[in-house]
Design an enzyme around this catalytic site. Structure first.
Site, PDB file in Angstrom:
ATOM      1  N   GLU A 192      -8.192   5.850  -4.200  1.00 17.68           N
ATOM      2  CA  GLU A 192      -8.571   6.447  -2.917  1.00 17.68           C
ATOM      3  C   GLU A 192      -8.768   7.942  -3.098  1.00 17.68           C
ATOM      4  O   GLU A 192      -7.953   8.617  -3.723  1.00 17.68           O
ATOM      5  CB  GLU A 192      -7.459   6.279  -1.871  1.00 17.68           C
ATOM      6  CG  GLU A 192      -7.247   4.890  -1.344  1.00 17.68           C
ATOM      7  CD  GLU A 192      -6.147   4.887  -0.278  1.00 17.68           C
ATOM      8  OE1 GLU A 192      -5.913   5.932   0.360  1.00 17.68           O
ATOM      9  OE2 GLU A 192      -5.506   3.837  -0.114  1.00 17.68           O
ATOM     10  N   ASN A 237       0.853  -1.187   0.000  1.00 17.81           N
ATOM     11  CA  ASN A 237       0.000   0.000   0.000  1.00 17.81           C
ATOM     12  C   ASN A 237       0.885   1.231   0.000  1.00 17.81           C
ATOM     13  O   ASN A 237       1.773   1.361   0.839  1.00 17.81           O
ATOM     14  CB  ASN A 237      -0.890   0.040   1.246  1.00 17.81           C
ATOM     15  CG  ASN A 237      -1.963   1.112   1.143  1.00 17.81           C
ATOM     16  OD1 ASN A 237      -2.844   1.013   0.284  1.00 17.81           O
ATOM     17  ND2 ASN A 237      -1.878   2.139   1.968  1.00 17.81           N
ATOM     18  N   GLU A 238       0.664   2.102  -0.957  1.00 21.20           N
ATOM     19  CA  GLU A 238       1.396   3.373  -1.002  1.00 21.20           C
ATOM     20  C   GLU A 238       2.867   3.201  -0.618  1.00 21.20           C
ATOM     21  O   GLU A 238       3.320   3.709   0.415  1.00 21.20           O
ATOM     22  CB  GLU A 238       0.729   4.409  -0.099  1.00 21.20           C
ATOM     23  CG  GLU A 238      -0.624   4.837  -0.601  1.00 21.20           C
ATOM     24  CD  GLU A 238      -1.149   6.085   0.083  1.00 21.20           C
ATOM     25  OE1 GLU A 238      -0.703   6.379   1.199  1.00 21.20           O
ATOM     26  OE2 GLU A 238      -1.991   6.760  -0.508  1.00 21.20           O
ATOM     27  N   GLU A 297      -7.227   7.411  12.335  1.00 22.59           N
ATOM     28  CA  GLU A 297      -8.067   7.885  11.232  1.00 22.59           C
ATOM     29  C   GLU A 297      -9.542   7.962  11.613  1.00 22.59           C
ATOM     30  O   GLU A 297     -10.419   7.973  10.754  1.00 22.59           O
ATOM     31  CB  GLU A 297      -7.837   6.996  10.007  1.00 22.59           C
ATOM     32  CG  GLU A 297      -6.413   7.185   9.500  1.00 22.59           C
ATOM     33  CD  GLU A 297      -6.052   6.381   8.270  1.00 22.59           C
ATOM     34  OE1 GLU A 297      -6.453   5.206   8.205  1.00 22.59           O
ATOM     35  OE2 GLU A 297      -5.359   6.923   7.404  1.00 22.59           O
ATOM     36  N   PHE A 299     -11.223  10.371  12.602  1.00 23.69           N
ATOM     37  CA  PHE A 299     -11.896  11.581  12.112  1.00 23.69           C
ATOM     38  C   PHE A 299     -11.709  11.786  10.613  1.00 23.69           C
ATOM     39  O   PHE A 299     -11.938  12.872  10.088  1.00 23.69           O
ATOM     40  CB  PHE A 299     -11.441  12.806  12.908  1.00 23.69           C
ATOM     41  CG  PHE A 299     -11.808  12.701  14.360  1.00 23.69           C
ATOM     42  CD1 PHE A 299     -13.137  12.562  14.743  1.00 23.69           C
ATOM     43  CD2 PHE A 299     -10.821  12.701  15.352  1.00 23.69           C
ATOM     44  CE1 PHE A 299     -13.480  12.428  16.082  1.00 23.69           C
ATOM     45  CE2 PHE A 299     -11.165  12.568  16.684  1.00 23.69           C
ATOM     46  CZ  PHE A 299     -12.497  12.428  17.057  1.00 23.69           C
ATOM     47  N   HIS A 300     -11.231  10.737   9.938  1.00 20.64           N
ATOM     48  CA  HIS A 300     -11.126  10.788   8.476  1.00 20.64           C
ATOM     49  C   HIS A 300     -12.511  10.471   7.918  1.00 20.64           C
ATOM     50  O   HIS A 300     -13.140   9.498   8.317  1.00 20.64           O
ATOM     51  CB  HIS A 300     -10.117   9.738   8.019  1.00 20.64           C
ATOM     52  CG  HIS A 300      -9.660   9.884   6.595  1.00 20.64           C
ATOM     53  ND1 HIS A 300     -10.500   9.755   5.515  1.00 20.64           N
ATOM     54  CD2 HIS A 300      -8.433  10.152   6.080  1.00 20.64           C
ATOM     55  CE1 HIS A 300      -9.803   9.928   4.401  1.00 20.64           C
ATOM     56  NE2 HIS A 300      -8.549  10.173   4.717  1.00 20.64           N
TER      57      HIS A 300
HETATM   58  C1  GLA Z   1      -3.573   6.755   2.311  1.00 24.25           C
HETATM   59  C2  GLA Z   1      -3.608   5.296   2.740  1.00 24.25           C
HETATM   60  C3  GLA Z   1      -4.898   4.911   3.424  1.00 24.25           C
HETATM   61  C4  GLA Z   1      -5.350   5.984   4.361  1.00 24.25           C
HETATM   62  C5  GLA Z   1      -5.455   7.292   3.629  1.00 24.25           C
HETATM   63  C6  GLA Z   1      -5.963   8.415   4.488  1.00 24.25           C
HETATM   64  O1  GLA Z   1      -4.110   6.956   1.094  1.00 24.25           O
HETATM   65  O2  GLA Z   1      -3.389   4.452   1.651  1.00 24.25           O
HETATM   66  O3  GLA Z   1      -4.670   3.703   4.101  1.00 24.25           O
HETATM   67  O4  GLA Z   1      -4.459   6.078   5.428  1.00 24.25           O
HETATM   68  O5  GLA Z   1      -4.170   7.648   3.175  1.00 24.25           O
HETATM   69  O6  GLA Z   1      -6.081   9.604   3.761  1.00 24.25           O
END
Ligand code: GLA
Ligand code: GLA
Length: 679
Positions: free
Chosen positions: A307, A150-151, A355, A357-358
């Site tokens: 995302e 992931n990222e 996260e 409050f995301h």
């Molecule tokens: C990234 C991550 C996600 C999440 C978002 C929050 O994109 O891949 O897991 O943490 O940020 O904005």
């Protein structure tokens, strides 16, 4: 072998973390996903500790149930390999996996991604999990895409641990073969840095003063390669077990440290995570540049917005929500720029953790939440847009991105000005074209540029002779090249070219730079162009334009009267050089002139708050008009146009119009000039 995402319609959904919820919530989740029009869900991104609760013991039962539940409700799955974050047991058994920063600090477990990408131990365990996942789920009909890790580089994109150092030395050995070649490339005769053997080399940790810039540049290259190596190792396992399934890893827009062109070559589908800041009035303009990278990464192929946030994020100092309509506009912007899907982080808002409050599709208020209402409405709309899939953005203008040069220009404390950056220059130039209603593609050095009329090179500090020759050939074939300040300065080893800048670009541009003349912070200088004065910032140059025509000159200051902007024409083509960082008004004037001379139509009626983008399909084209202003904008549609989203006469305030029409037909926008003021 081409592996495509097999999914009906536009992908719509998001990250789902069922492990954070009791099972009874899962049923409700899936019921609401259907209501929201969700057809694609990402799972198991951070699930390693649940999937392998102790070494070698896998527990897939819960994930089997989740995937089955989604599948029986007609929802397809983007399945993560779950290698994004190692479990605590692995870290405690092998603490050397933990990353180390340049100042020697060991980063502890307690967040996520707590691993060094060069760690052979991490790799071994990650590949074992990947194989187990592929064998377990590779044949499941719900699974349509592999989501590797992931990222990459989100939290740790450089590591200075012992494993990383060893990996770096191996990379250097392979690159240079002999220590003598390395000493020469790194210029170690400066400051007494001569090495006797590769064993003596360390990554560029914090030192007493400025660090050898070639060592640093090689470490940037190495770090990107090292992460790519880990990615391709996972991809190789997936290809072996599930040769038919497409693979992706989600990018983080333009700002990150990895050579995304190289990553894109190793995957089947480009995916992006985009979080434009609702508090930044220019965020949508920069987002458009990010999306140009996503399609440029695979030569124009459609990509997925994997995302975005339904409203606020949780990781800025201040997290401003998206006003009503903004999330919809942002989503259509991605589609306009070639995305075939719109996804979110995340499906259901978290109750705990960093996260909580995301924003999510399903907010803490559940179905009543504004985000759920807005997302469901969008999900319903997207059902009618399947025809968009596969169409490609049409652009006459491209911008060159070269990671090597971008990294080299980021060396602190060894340049005329630390304020110069590729991204700063690129955003300025891109904004000028955006504000004129012109779409820009981002392309790599090796791409086929033939379909473009104009190639912008906002900065090419590190320029190889081979790339210079390609730029010359583009101009000779009738193209227009526009090169920004401080380009052609160094070679691939970060050594200044004999004779100085613009080095190998000299024949193309017809100029010679005697000295770089940066401005102190906050200062503005001026140039004179067509009788009007325009500002510049950051940097200017003492230029001799013996073999080029001067288009604008410096005005006032030490460089008064000297050339500032030049053009060298060759056949039908032209090569422009812009030796200062022009401020917005001058840049707009100059870009307008260059586009006019190159036969690129600017779109009247488009501007900072009104974006128009065209996607071309096999049988028809699609024009998107995105209105971010507070008033409605009149439009006139070509005969036979088919309105897919919006109203045939106007685009409402914060509204969207999507029209299908014949290829060459034009949608005209009649915005009031007030809406075209720069933001
Ligand atoms: C990234 C991550 C996600 C999440 C978002 C929050 O994109 O891949 O897991 O943490 O940020 O904005
Ligand atoms: C000091 C050092 C020199 C050189 C200059 C640069 O004077 O002694 O070696 O680095 O700074 O200004």
């Amino acid at each position: 072998m081409t592996r495509t995402l097999k999914l009906d319609g536009i992908a719509f959904g998001g990250d789902y973390n069922p492990e954070q919820w009791p099972r009874e919530v899962w049923e409700e989740d899936v019921r609401l996903m259907r209501r929201a029009g969700v057809n694609f869900i990402t799972v198991s991104v951070f699930s390693w500790p649940l999937l392998e609760p102790e070494e070698g013991r896998f527990d897939f039962g819960w994930l089997d149930d989740v995937i089955e539940l989604l599948h029986s409700n007609g929802i397809a799955v983007d399945l993560a390999t779950a290698t994004a974050t190692p479990p605590a047991w692995l870290i405690r058994k092998f603490p050397e996996i933990l990353p180390v920063t340049a100042d020697g600090t060991h980063l502890e477990f307690g967040s996520r991604q707590a691993y060094c990408f060069s760690s052979p131990i991490f790799r071994e365990y990650a590949l074992r999990l990947t194989r187990a996942m592929a064998e377990r789920y590779g044949q499941h009909p719900a699974v349509r895409l592999w989501h590797v890790s992931n990222e990459y580089g989100d939290h740790v994109s450089r590591c200075w641990c012992a494993a990383s150092a060893e990996h770096f030395r191996g990379w250097l050995r392979a690159k240079y073969t002999s220590i003598g070649a390395l000493n020469e490339a790194w210029g170690t005769s400066c400051w007494g840095q001569h090495y006797l053997d590769f064993e003596a080399i360390e990554p560029p940790r914090d030192s007493t003063g400025p660090i050898n810039s070639t060592q640093r540049l090689d470490f940037e290259r190495f770090s990107s390669d090292a992460m790519l190596e880990l990615f391709t190792a996972e991809v190789a396992v997936l290809r072996e077990v599930t040769p038919e399934l497409p693979v992706t890893t989600n990018f983080m827009s333009i700002l990150h440290d990895l050579d995304y062109f190289a990553f894109a070559d190793a995957e089947d589908i480009v995916t992006d995570d985009a979080y434009p800041d609702p508090a930044d009035p220019r965020a949508h303009i920069d987002a458009s540049l990010n999306y140009a990278l996503m399609r440029g990464a695979k030569d124009g192929a459609p990509w997925l917005l994997l995302e975005q946030s339904a409203s606020a994020v949780s990781w800025r100092d201040v997290n401003v929500p998206k006003a009503p309509g903004v999330m919809r506009l942002d989503s259509y912007q991605a589609l306009a720029h070639g995305a075939d899907g719109v996804m979110y982080f995340q499906w259901r808002a978290a109750k705990f953790g960093p996260e909580k409050f995301h924003a999510a599709i399903l907010g803490h208020r559940g179905e009543a939440s504004r985000t759920f209402q807005e997302c469901s409405a969008l999900g319903a709309e997207l059902k009618g847009l399947g025809a968009l899939k596969g169409s490609r953005v049409v652009a006459d203008v491209a911008m060159l991105l070269d990671w090597d040069s971008k990294w080299a220009l980021a060396a602190p404390d060894s340049l005329p000005s630390n304020r110069l950056s590729w991204i700063g220059q690129a955003r300025d130039w891109h904004r000028a074209t955006f504000n004129l209603g012109v779409t820009v593609d981002l392309v790599r050095a090796g791409a086929d540029w033939a379909r473009y009329k104009v190639l912008m090179v906002p900065n090419l500090y590190l320029a190889t002779p081979a790339l210079a020759a390609r730029l010359e050939a583009f101009a000779e074939a009738g193209g227009t090249v526009v090169v920004g300040a401080f380009s052609g300065v160094v070679d691939q080893n970060d050594h200044v070219y004999d004779g100085g800048a613009p080095g190998p670009l000299r024949p193309l541009l017809g100029v010679e730079v005697d000295e770089v003349w940066p401005l102190p912070d906050g200062d503005t200088g001026h140039i004179m162009m067509d009788g009007a004065r325009h500002g510049f910032h950051t940097v200017s140059e003492w230029l001799d334009a013996a073999d080029a025509q001067t288009v604008a000159s410096y005005c006032g200051g030490e460089l008064d009267g000297r050339p500032a902007v030049t053009v060298r024409r060759q056949g039908d083509g032209a090569a422009w050089y812009v030796s200062g960082c022009l401020a917005d008004d001058g840049l707009r004037t100059l870009v307008r002139r260059i586009l006019d001379e190159s036969g690129v139509p600017v779109r009247t009626g488009a501007g900072p708050e009104i974006e128009v983008v065209v996607r071309r399909g096999v049988e028809s084209s699609f024009t998107f008009v995105l209105n971010r202003s507070a008033v409605a904008v009149p439009v006139s549609l070509p005969d036979g146009a088919d309105v897919l989203v919006g109203d045939s006469r106007q685009v409402s305030a914060r509204g969207v119009l999507v029209v299908r029409h014949e290829h060459e037909a034009i949608v005209r926008v009649a915005a009031d000039s007030a809406q075209l003021q720069a933001v």
